[in-house]
Scaffold this active site. Structure first.
Site, short mmCIF file in Angstrom:
data_model
loop_
_atom_site.label_atom_id
_atom_site.label_comp_id
_atom_site.label_asym_id
_atom_site.label_seq_id
_atom_site.Cartn_x
_atom_site.Cartn_y
_atom_site.Cartn_z
N MET D 1 46.71 32.46 44.68
CA MET D 1 45.62 33.23 45.27
C MET D 1 45.74 34.72 45.00
SD MET D 1 44.40 32.15 48.94
CE MET D 1 46.01 32.66 49.50
N PRO D 2 46.85 35.17 44.39
CA PRO D 2 46.94 36.63 44.15
C PRO D 2 45.89 37.09 43.15
CG PRO D 2 49.07 35.56 43.82
CD PRO D 2 48.05 34.47 43.90
N TYR D 3 45.64 38.39 43.20
CA TYR D 3 44.72 39.04 42.27
C TYR D 3 45.47 40.18 41.62
CZ TYR D 3 40.93 41.96 40.57
OH TYR D 3 40.12 42.72 39.78
N THR D 40 45.81 32.03 40.73
CA THR D 40 46.14 33.44 40.45
C THR D 40 45.15 33.99 39.43
OG1 THR D 40 48.49 33.16 40.94
CG2 THR D 40 47.89 34.99 39.50
N VAL D 41 44.48 35.08 39.82
CA VAL D 41 43.47 35.70 38.96
C VAL D 41 44.04 36.98 38.36
CG1 VAL D 41 41.21 36.83 38.95
CG2 VAL D 41 41.56 34.75 40.30
#
Lengths: 67, 67, 67, 67, 67, 67
Positions: D1-3, D40-41
């Site tokens: 879920m991190p950006y 992760t984006v």
């Protein structure tokens, strides 16, 4: 006074769709938080598919694989 | 060490004006907070008028209406 | 209509200094690009020294080394 | 879920190098924080050298001076 | 896969209102661009009124003046 | 000179883990693009789980459901 930034891949988003995103985001802030549309700023960034990654690979590569 | 990001609409900003913005923002951080210019980073983003909204509509539409 | 984001480490920036940064950035955009101060937005982010890195290490560690 | 957002100057970064940055940043978040690569984006912004400043001047001017 | 960042002043936004913003922004991207809600990320930043400026002054000062 | 911003949910990231992220991101830019670590800036944002949404709901709600 809110500031909204929308990032999407550059894959043919039309001016009309951008207008809908601007209108929709502005309405959302007015509806939920009572923010004044006159000073709500929306900035849309279109990002090349080579420059956007998810799952550890670029969207360009994902598109080639049919994702 | 500060980082400054300036977003404006893409409407003919010249290289000279960009240099003034970079110089001015760097000087501002040095004057107010004593930050070292050598490590102050300034990034200018120029955004298409279709992609910038205020008051619920794009700047493109506002320009057509003379705003 | 410009949007300016200033990121600095959280090391005791006062409300008065923040006001000077807001005023200075707004004046800069008006002077260089003729932007209307009424719709110029400035957002200041203060970042914990553990969360800011330069040269491959956190500012917390740099401060301990006297940098 | 991190950006993760990576900003570099636009100076000939290849699609292959972008893929390595995406892979490397995704792996870093998985290794250090156990984040799921699938969500992760990573977004890479390439910024024109006129639009990037450090030390109070644009990278364009620095390149002309051999820096 | 879109990424939406909403910045508002920190003035008592509730968890319920944040949920509405997240839901509303995600729905907007699905409706206008057909984006998959499962990978749409929304990040809300609440900014202290000292740290948000418009019209060349902080929101703290504007609130004191009844704006 | 690169700028890297890493956004993760605020769920107990330690100072040591932050140092690893800073070191890892700086090394990545040096390895892939030959960027100078001395001027590579890394900023980590920790975002409350109420303020981070994916799949149309907040991470707070997802955690309650065991996701």
């Amino acid at each position: 006074m809110p500031y909204v930034n929308i990032k999407v891949t550059r894959e043919g988003v039309t001016a009309e769709q951008k207008s809908e995103l601007i209108k929709g985001a502005t309405d959302l802030l007015a509806r939920v938080l009572g923010k004044n549309p006159a000073t709500t700023v929306v900035v849309i960034d279109e990002v090349d598919t080579d420059n956007w990654g998810i799952g550890g690979e670029s969207v360009t590569k994902r598109r080639l694989r049919g994702l």
